[in-house]
Scaffold this active site. Structure first.
Site, PDB file in Angstrom:
ATOM      1  N   GLU A 186      -7.692  -4.740  -2.402  1.00 36.64           N
ATOM      2  CA  GLU A 186      -8.696  -4.863  -3.450  1.00 36.64           C
ATOM      3  C   GLU A 186      -8.035  -4.697  -4.819  1.00 36.64           C
ATOM      4  OE1 GLU A 186     -11.874  -5.918  -3.345  1.00 36.64           O
ATOM      5  OE2 GLU A 186     -11.335  -5.903  -5.453  1.00 36.64           O
ATOM      6  N   LYS A 242      -0.047  -5.921  -3.472  1.00 36.29           N
ATOM      7  CA  LYS A 242      -0.927  -4.923  -4.096  1.00 36.29           C
ATOM      8  C   LYS A 242      -0.090  -3.810  -4.752  1.00 36.29           C
ATOM      9  CE  LYS A 242      -4.274  -2.371  -5.317  1.00 36.29           C
ATOM     10  NZ  LYS A 242      -5.186  -2.649  -6.388  1.00 36.29           N
ATOM     11  N   CYS A 276      -4.866   5.347  -8.590  1.00 38.12           N
ATOM     12  CA  CYS A 276      -3.976   4.352  -7.969  1.00 38.12           C
ATOM     13  C   CYS A 276      -2.576   4.229  -8.544  1.00 38.12           C
ATOM     14  CB  CYS A 276      -4.655   2.993  -8.021  1.00 38.12           C
ATOM     15  SG  CYS A 276      -6.121   2.929  -6.994  1.00 38.12           S
TER      16      CYS A 276
HETATM   17  P1  NAI Z   1     -12.376   7.277  -2.324  1.00 37.04           P
HETATM   18  O1  NAI Z   1     -11.695   8.565  -2.078  1.00 37.04           O
HETATM   19  O2  NAI Z   1     -13.306   7.129  -3.466  1.00 37.04           O
HETATM   20  O3  NAI Z   1     -13.172   6.830  -1.010  1.00 37.04           O
HETATM   21  C1  NAI Z   1     -12.658   6.903   0.281  1.00 37.04           C
HETATM   22  C2  NAI Z   1     -13.775   7.344   1.223  1.00 37.04           C
HETATM   23  O4  NAI Z   1     -13.295   7.242   2.555  1.00 37.04           O
HETATM   24  C3  NAI Z   1     -14.212   8.799   1.032  1.00 37.04           C
HETATM   25  O5  NAI Z   1     -15.580   8.854   0.724  1.00 37.04           O
HETATM   26  C4  NAI Z   1     -13.901   9.454   2.389  1.00 37.04           C
HETATM   27  O6  NAI Z   1     -14.850  10.412   2.779  1.00 37.04           O
HETATM   28  C5  NAI Z   1     -13.922   8.264   3.313  1.00 37.04           C
HETATM   29  N1  NAI Z   1     -13.172   8.478   4.556  1.00 37.04           N
HETATM   30  C6  NAI Z   1     -11.927   8.964   4.732  1.00 37.04           C
HETATM   31  N2  NAI Z   1     -11.595   8.972   6.023  1.00 37.04           N
HETATM   32  C7  NAI Z   1     -12.651   8.482   6.702  1.00 37.04           C
HETATM   33  C8  NAI Z   1     -12.912   8.247   8.076  1.00 37.04           C
HETATM   34  N3  NAI Z   1     -11.976   8.477   9.002  1.00 37.04           N
HETATM   35  N4  NAI Z   1     -14.110   7.751   8.428  1.00 37.04           N
HETATM   36  C9  NAI Z   1     -15.051   7.495   7.498  1.00 37.04           C
HETATM   37  N5  NAI Z   1     -14.860   7.682   6.173  1.00 37.04           N
HETATM   38  C10 NAI Z   1     -13.668   8.178   5.782  1.00 37.04           C
HETATM   39  O7  NAI Z   1     -11.202   6.199  -2.428  1.00 37.04           O
HETATM   40  P2  NAI Z   1     -11.222   4.810  -3.242  1.00 37.04           P
HETATM   41  O8  NAI Z   1     -10.949   5.034  -4.677  1.00 37.04           O
HETATM   42  O9  NAI Z   1     -12.415   4.034  -2.829  1.00 37.04           O
HETATM   43  O10 NAI Z   1      -9.917   4.108  -2.642  1.00 37.04           O
HETATM   44  C11 NAI Z   1      -9.873   3.639  -1.326  1.00 37.04           C
HETATM   45  C12 NAI Z   1      -8.605   2.818  -1.158  1.00 37.04           C
HETATM   46  O11 NAI Z   1      -8.662   1.678  -2.013  1.00 37.04           O
HETATM   47  C13 NAI Z   1      -7.330   3.544  -1.526  1.00 37.04           C
HETATM   48  O12 NAI Z   1      -6.304   3.121  -0.674  1.00 37.04           O
HETATM   49  C14 NAI Z   1      -7.041   3.074  -2.931  1.00 37.04           C
HETATM   50  O13 NAI Z   1      -5.677   3.110  -3.241  1.00 37.04           O
HETATM   51  C15 NAI Z   1      -7.533   1.646  -2.874  1.00 37.04           C
HETATM   52  N6  NAI Z   1      -7.956   1.100  -4.161  1.00 37.04           N
HETATM   53  C16 NAI Z   1      -8.652   1.865  -5.046  1.00 37.04           C
HETATM   54  C17 NAI Z   1      -9.072   1.341  -6.260  1.00 37.04           C
HETATM   55  C18 NAI Z   1      -9.824   2.167  -7.242  1.00 37.04           C
HETATM   56  O14 NAI Z   1      -9.980   1.708  -8.365  1.00 37.04           O
HETATM   57  N7  NAI Z   1     -10.300   3.339  -6.906  1.00 37.04           N
HETATM   58  C19 NAI Z   1      -8.790  -0.063  -6.606  1.00 37.04           C
HETATM   59  C20 NAI Z   1      -8.116  -0.782  -5.586  1.00 37.04           C
HETATM   60  C21 NAI Z   1      -7.699  -0.205  -4.424  1.00 37.04           C
END
Ligand code: NAI
Length: 497
Positions: A161, A220, A276
């Site tokens: 993403e 990415k 990130c």
């Molecule tokens: P976040 O921490 O906001 O959300 C991740 C969610 O996954 C949390 O709510 C957590 O409870 C849940 N989770 C973890 N393990 C789980 C499991 N086994 N079963 C169910 N739920 C589970 O993280 P965010 O910011 O959404 O990032 C997610 C990924 O996307 C990361 O790898 C990040 O590097 C990538 N990313 C993030 C961006 C951003 O702007 N935040 C942009 C592009 C990529």
């Protein structure tokens, strides 16, 4: 062609939530269920107060929720039902063991892979949306292969993403590109075609690119490394500007007009933050080291080092200007989110600026329009920020009003580029501040107001610019300044009665 009718997204965070809301809004024929282990987060997605702030997101959620968009903690049912499973869980930097402080922690990804293979039956496409190190898809596939059962067919794709927080909805609705990586064999191509079809509901075909899995994963990491590098590059030039009398905004404009360089992402600041950039660059560095590419690792490490240097440098400048001591002085810190239009504070430079100032005994009064008091106190009480969390509640006050935060302050420090900071009544603020009253603009948001602010009596210190002609301090009198006078370019002469 295999048609995707039901999507499950594991992880209801900054990526999973907005991405699936936009997919649901663009594909009314697809049922999208976002699941998470975090019940409070799911409850918030189902309430009027969403767990994250993004412009335009609430309207989209409200228009689809309960129709073809669902938020649930029933992970197994959602996986079982789905034709496509997105893995959008967090991949933070490891805080323990091998690779501590650099490698990505893949334990949440692995947990998802194990859950998926356990509860799935038949054919399913499993797509990495999280940012992962190159060849993570291989690990997922090995977990699947080792636990496979009759008739189970799980295809793994990479679909990183690229959304940016603060503009997530727009980025998702009008993406620069959608990248899908998969196996080059017929099974991989079939899965790619099915995912492609989902995006083709609203994204032009020419913007959907497909690659092999490893190129997609690496793209990415490389994209974030390049973006972070640009910020560190312009920040390095800002240090040079402050030392010489050049102005980094002028330099950025001049170099950005070269089409080979381009004008975007050339804004000098207190350094990049967010969940990130640092994590992904460190991950890249770790990968290079593991592959014995020492020089490449060192090159990218410098991007992180420069970012830390910029934060320290800005904090030192504040202390320096405040006569080399901030101990016991009230400092108003405006902006705590890592950038405007988000409430996300992960790795925000404000945390580090606060740390340096707290270490020197400053009393901080912090205001941010979208970050809660609890979040600010939590961030500043982390062991990496302070060894004495009790000190944080002594030194930090969180204000719900920017004017209150500035009352009696020696300095006002802008750390986030919220638009509202351009529109504050600085005359009112000045009157209530200690004199000399300093503004430290870590985001260059007040550039257009410099003359007016100086006329009020402020001492202005700004990133990437040496303030050479300081107006000698004179106490404010209403005749010396007309804030709203657009013609006012020079300080008005004081009338002699
Ligand atoms: P976040 O921490 O906001 O959300 C991740 C969610 O996954 C949390 O709510 C957590 O409870 C849940 N989770 C973890 N393990 C789980 C499991 N086994 N079963 C169910 N739920 C589970 O993280 P965010 O910011 O959404 O990032 C997610 C990924 O996307 C990361 O790898 C990040 O590097 C990538 N990313 C993030 C961006 C951003 O702007 N935040 C942009 C592009 C990529």
């Amino acid at each position: 062609m295999f048609q995707i009718k039901k999507i499950c997204c594991i992880g209801a965070g900054y990526v999973g939530g907005p991405t699936c809301s936009v997919i649901a809004s663009k594909c009314p024929d697809i049922k999208v269920t976002v699941v998470d282990v975090n019940e409070a987060r799911i409850n918030a997605w189902n309430s009027d107060t969403l767990p994250i702030y993004e412009p335009g997101l609430k309207e989209i959620v409200l228009s689809c929720r309960g129709k073809n968009l669902f938020f649930s903690t029933d992970i197994d049912t959602a996986i079982k039902e789905a034709d496509l499973v997105f893995i959008s869980v967090n991949t933070p930097t490891k805080t323990y063991g091998m690779g501590k402080g650099r490698a990505a922690d893949l334990k949440f990804i692995e947990a998802c892979a194990r859950r998926i293979v356990e509860v799935s039956e038949g054919y399913k496409i499993v797509t990495e949306k999280s940012t992962v190190p190159v060849r993570a898809a291989e690990s997922i596939r090995r977990i699947f292969d080792a636990n496979t059962k009759p008739k189970l067919n799980l295809q793994v794709l990479s679909n990183p993403e690229f959304l940016a927080e603060g503009t997530a909805v727009k980025d998702l609705q009008e993406p620069d590109r959608v990248l899908i990586g998969g196996d080059e064999g017929p099974e991989g191509q079939r899965a790619i075609a099915a995912l492609r079809e989902v995006y083709e509901h609203w994204v032009d075909k020419s913007r959907i690119i497909t690659t092999n899995t490893w190129s997609s994963e690496l793209s990415k990491l490389a994209a974030n490394a390049f973006l972070a590098q640009r910020i560190s590059s312009i920040n390095s030039i800002s240090a040079l500007c402050e030392a010489t009398g050049a102005d980094v905004e002028e330099v950025a404009k001049a170099i950005g007009m070269d089409q080979r360089i381009g004008s975007k992402f050339l804004k000098a600041s207190v350094g990049f933050g967010g969940s990130c950039f640092q994590k992904d660059v460190l991950n890249l560095v770790y990968l290079c080291e593991a592959l014995n590419l020492t020089e490449v690792a060192k090159y990218w490490q410098q991007v992180i080092d420069m970012n830390e240097y910029q934060r320290r440098r800005f904090a030192c400048r504040i202390i320096d200007c405040l006569f080399n001591t901030v101990s016991g002085k009230k400092i108003a810190l405006l902006g705590f989110a890592f950038k405007k239009d988000t409430g996300d504070t992960r790795e925000s430079s404000s945390i580090y600026i606060s740390k340096y100032l707290m270490d020197e005994g400053a009393e901080l009064h912090i205001y941010d329009p979208k970050v809660s008091k609890e979040q600010i106190m939590l961030d500043l009480s982390q062991p990496s920020i302070t060894e004495r969390p009790e000190k944080v509640s002594e030194l930090v006050t969180v204000s719900s009003d920017p004017y209150e935060a500035c009352t009696n302050a020696h300095a006002l420090v802008i750390c986030t580029e919220w638009d509202m900071f351009k529109k504050l009544d600085y005359l009112k603020i000045y009157q209530k501040m200690q004199k000399p009253a300093f503004i430290f603009d870590g985001r260059r948001v007040l550039d257009d107001l410099h003359m007016q602010l100086q006329n009020i009596g402020f001492q202005i210190e700004t990133i990437g610019k040496k303030v050479t002609t300081r107006i000698p301090f004179t106490p404010f009198t209403p005749t010396t300044f007309l804030l709203k006078d657009p013609l006012l370019r020079k300080p008005k002469a004081q009338k002699k009665d």
